[in-house]
Scaffold this motif. Structure first.
Motif, mmCIF file in Angstrom:
data_model
loop_
_atom_site.group_PDB
_atom_site.id
_atom_site.type_symbol
_atom_site.label_atom_id
_atom_site.label_comp_id
_atom_site.label_asym_id
_atom_site.label_seq_id
_atom_site.Cartn_x
_atom_site.Cartn_y
_atom_site.Cartn_z
ATOM 1 N N THR A 196 0.853 -1.183 0.000
ATOM 2 C CA THR A 196 0.000 0.000 0.000
ATOM 3 C C THR A 196 0.886 1.230 0.000
ATOM 4 N N MET A 197 0.649 2.125 -0.983
ATOM 5 C CA MET A 197 1.401 3.375 -1.070
ATOM 6 C C MET A 197 0.450 4.555 -0.928
ATOM 7 N N SER A 198 0.859 5.537 -0.155
ATOM 8 C CA SER A 198 0.030 6.716 0.075
ATOM 9 C C SER A 198 -0.071 7.539 -1.194
ATOM 10 N N TYR A 199 -1.278 7.959 -1.518
ATOM 11 C CA TYR A 199 -1.460 8.857 -2.659
ATOM 12 C C TYR A 199 -1.878 10.250 -2.174
ATOM 13 N N ASP A 200 -2.927 10.327 -1.391
ATOM 14 C CA ASP A 200 -3.411 11.626 -0.908
ATOM 15 C C ASP A 200 -4.010 11.453 0.491
ATOM 16 N N ILE A 201 -3.185 11.038 1.423
ATOM 17 C CA ILE A 201 -3.627 10.680 2.773
ATOM 18 C C ILE A 201 -4.010 11.914 3.589
ATOM 19 N N ASP A 202 -5.129 11.815 4.291
ATOM 20 C CA ASP A 202 -5.475 12.802 5.326
ATOM 21 C C ASP A 202 -4.725 12.370 6.583
ATOM 22 N N ALA A 203 -3.489 12.867 6.720
ATOM 23 C CA ALA A 203 -2.610 12.377 7.775
ATOM 24 C C ALA A 203 -3.160 12.673 9.166
ATOM 25 N N GLN A 204 -3.855 13.798 9.322
ATOM 26 C CA GLN A 204 -4.394 14.131 10.640
ATOM 27 C C GLN A 204 -5.479 13.141 11.050
ATOM 28 N N LYS A 205 -6.365 12.808 10.104
ATOM 29 C CA LYS A 205 -7.408 11.821 10.412
ATOM 30 C C LYS A 205 -6.772 10.463 10.697
ATOM 31 N N MET A 206 -5.732 10.127 9.934
ATOM 32 C CA MET A 206 -5.055 8.843 10.134
ATOM 33 C C MET A 206 -4.548 8.708 11.565
ATOM 34 N N VAL A 207 -3.898 9.760 12.081
ATOM 35 C CA VAL A 207 -3.337 9.643 13.427
ATOM 36 C C VAL A 207 -4.402 9.717 14.510
ATOM 37 N N GLU A 208 -5.597 10.216 14.160
ATOM 38 C CA GLU A 208 -6.705 10.170 15.112
ATOM 39 C C GLU A 208 -7.265 8.754 15.218
ATOM 40 N N VAL A 209 -7.309 8.053 14.099
ATOM 41 C CA VAL A 209 -7.895 6.708 14.065
ATOM 42 C C VAL A 209 -6.890 5.649 14.499
ATOM 43 N N LEU A 210 -5.634 5.799 14.065
ATOM 44 C CA LEU A 210 -4.602 4.828 14.418
ATOM 45 C C LEU A 210 -3.847 5.275 15.660
ATOM 46 N N ARG A 211 -3.538 4.325 16.508
ATOM 47 C CA ARG A 211 -2.739 4.625 17.703
ATOM 48 C C ARG A 211 -1.262 4.437 17.335
ATOM 49 N N ILE A 212 -0.671 5.473 16.764
ATOM 50 C CA ILE A 212 0.724 5.397 16.336
ATOM 51 C C ILE A 212 1.577 5.993 17.442
ATOM 52 N N GLY A 213 2.088 5.124 18.306
ATOM 53 C CA GLY A 213 2.845 5.577 19.468
ATOM 54 C C GLY A 213 4.265 5.982 19.138
ATOM 55 N N ARG A 214 4.925 6.566 20.107
ATOM 56 C CA ARG A 214 6.293 7.036 19.907
ATOM 57 C C ARG A 214 7.252 5.877 19.642
ATOM 58 N N GLU A 215 6.988 4.700 20.214
ATOM 59 C CA GLU A 215 7.868 3.555 19.972
ATOM 60 C C GLU A 215 7.843 3.159 18.497
ATOM 61 N N LYS A 216 6.654 3.291 17.873
ATOM 62 C CA LYS A 216 6.500 2.939 16.463
ATOM 63 C C LYS A 216 7.410 3.776 15.570
ATOM 64 N N ILE A 217 7.570 5.069 15.921
ATOM 65 C CA ILE A 217 8.349 5.968 15.062
ATOM 66 C C ILE A 217 9.725 6.262 15.632
ATOM 67 N N SER A 218 10.125 5.526 16.688
ATOM 68 C CA SER A 218 11.381 5.837 17.373
ATOM 69 C C SER A 218 12.606 5.635 16.490
ATOM 70 N N ASP A 219 12.511 4.739 15.489
ATOM 71 C CA ASP A 219 13.659 4.489 14.622
ATOM 72 C C ASP A 219 13.548 5.218 13.288
ATOM 73 N N LYS A 220 12.592 6.161 13.190
ATOM 74 C CA LYS A 220 12.376 6.853 11.926
ATOM 75 C C LYS A 220 13.059 8.217 11.879
ATOM 76 N N GLY A 221 13.647 8.663 13.000
ATOM 77 C CA GLY A 221 14.313 9.947 13.021
ATOM 78 C C GLY A 221 13.359 11.114 13.004
#
Length: 369
Positions: free
Chosen positions: A277-302
């Motif tokens: 799945t590749m993002s085309y035109d994501i509503d990123a704000q809505k995405m982070v409201e619906v998904l629980r994307i914690g700090r550990e998930k993005i800790s290795d992304k810089g």
């Protein structure tokens, strides 16, 4: 007969059947490795490994060929790899290839592993189908390919509803904010492959599934198979002006940010599902409201915010989503001489029934609460 052809047989003076085998493998980002083998009575009797790789010292080539002689023709990938590693003299340098590549090309020569060219590929264009049936189709089509009732196939998704598709092993409560999902009218379904959650509103991303025999990735780890299976889409993105690359384990990214991710499921009977799945035109704000994307998930992304992780293809190509998909389909067809196909009604009905019995049920969706 090997999948790559070039196997011949003859009898020597004692009437023992002698077989000759030929296989080729181009290392992703590396060199071409070729195996020309002889066998008799189920054992490799002669070996000629050649190609445009580099090997030091020269005498190591003798070691390499000697290590393969005597191995059974049904030797596993790991058995061949270990024979190569143990057979090479100390200080040997393999440049542009490695023991994994040798094992892969030997398996191809012996007919246990296949290449893209060994198969007649089909491509299915996007058709609007409910999300529960989309994930059901992944299982139905992968099993059809495993059973040999369908040729290997690339299928693009389309849908007209908002959904989150979570990985097979993800916790529903840890990944999705149920209240926010209900507020935004987002349906939650679980797929059969691992990996992370996919936020999918109508037209906001590009998703495809590849159904193939597992022989296509014989001996490959999941990490190695991702870039191998998606080289064609990297070429398609390059045509669109997007310089994409794999970021281990399964992220597809550009210098501007992450644009997608891959997941895979290898079935017990020899079939395989690989999807992206590749993002085309994501509503990123809505995405982070619906998904629980914690700090550990993005800790290795810089980065410090998940909103910054996704940089849609729309902004990088300035093209309509349909144009991007068309370029991808044309690239795949050109690479592998694929023919366009459609979903037959029996397959659609099988997916509807499986969706109702499994993928639309709370028992499956919340199997990891």
């Amino acid at each position: 007969m090997t999948q790559q052809g070039h196997e011949t047989q003859h009898a020597d003076s004692t009437e023992a059947l002698q077989y000759q085998h030929h296989g080729e493998y181009k290392v992703v980002g590396g060199k071409l490795v070729i195996a020309d083998l002889d066998s008799a009575d189920g054992v490799i009797t002669a070996s000629n490994i050649n190609g445009d790789f580099f090997l030091e010292p020269d005498e190591a080539l003798e070691d390499l060929n000697r290590a393969l002689i005597g191995l059974p023709t049904d030797a596993t990938h790991s058995t061949i790899r270990e024979a190569v590693v143990s057979g090479l003299r100390e200080g040997t340098e393999m440049i542009g290839f490695d023991a994994e590549a040798v094992a892969r090309v030997v398996r191809r020569a012996l007919g246990h592993a296949t290449t893209w060219a060994d198969h007649d590929w089909q491509v299915i264009a996007p058709t609007t189908i409910p999300i529960t049936e989309q994930v059901a189709l992944d299982e139905v089509l992968a099993r059809q390919v495993a059973a040999g009732t369908r040729p290997p196939t690339l299928r693009f998704w389309d849908w007209n509803e908002a959904a989150v598709v979570i990985g097979s092993f993800q916790s529903l409560s840890n990944e999705v904010d149920a209240q926010a999902a209900a507020h935004h009218g987002v349906k939650v379904v679980r797929r059969i492959s691992g990996g992370g959650a996919m936020f999918m509103e109508a037209g906001n991303c590009i998703t495809y599934s590849l159904y193939a025999p597992e022989s296509l990735v014989d001996g490959m780890s999941f990490a190695d198979s991702y870039p191998y299976l998606d080289q064609w889409v990297m070429d398609a993105l390059q045509k669109l002006g997007v310089q994409a690359y794999y970021k281990p384990l399964n992220d597809i990214a550009t210098d501007q940010g992450k644009i997608g991710g891959a997941a895979q499921k290898r079935l017990a009977r020899g079939g395989m599902l690989h999807h992206v799945t590749m993002s085309y035109d994501i509503d990123a704000q809505k995405m982070v409201e619906v998904l629980r994307i914690g700090r550990e998930k993005i800790s290795d992304k810089g980065i410090t915010s998940a909103v910054k992780r996704v940089d849609p293809l729309k902004s990088q190509t300035q093209l309509a989503r349909d144009e991007v998909i068309r370029t991808m389909m044309e690239t795949f067809t050109g690479h592998y001489q694929a023919t366009e196909a459609t979903l037959d009604e029996d397959t659609r009905q099988a997916a509807r029934e499986l969706a109702a019995a499994k993928f639309a049920t709370d028992a499956w969706t919340a199997r990891v609460p």
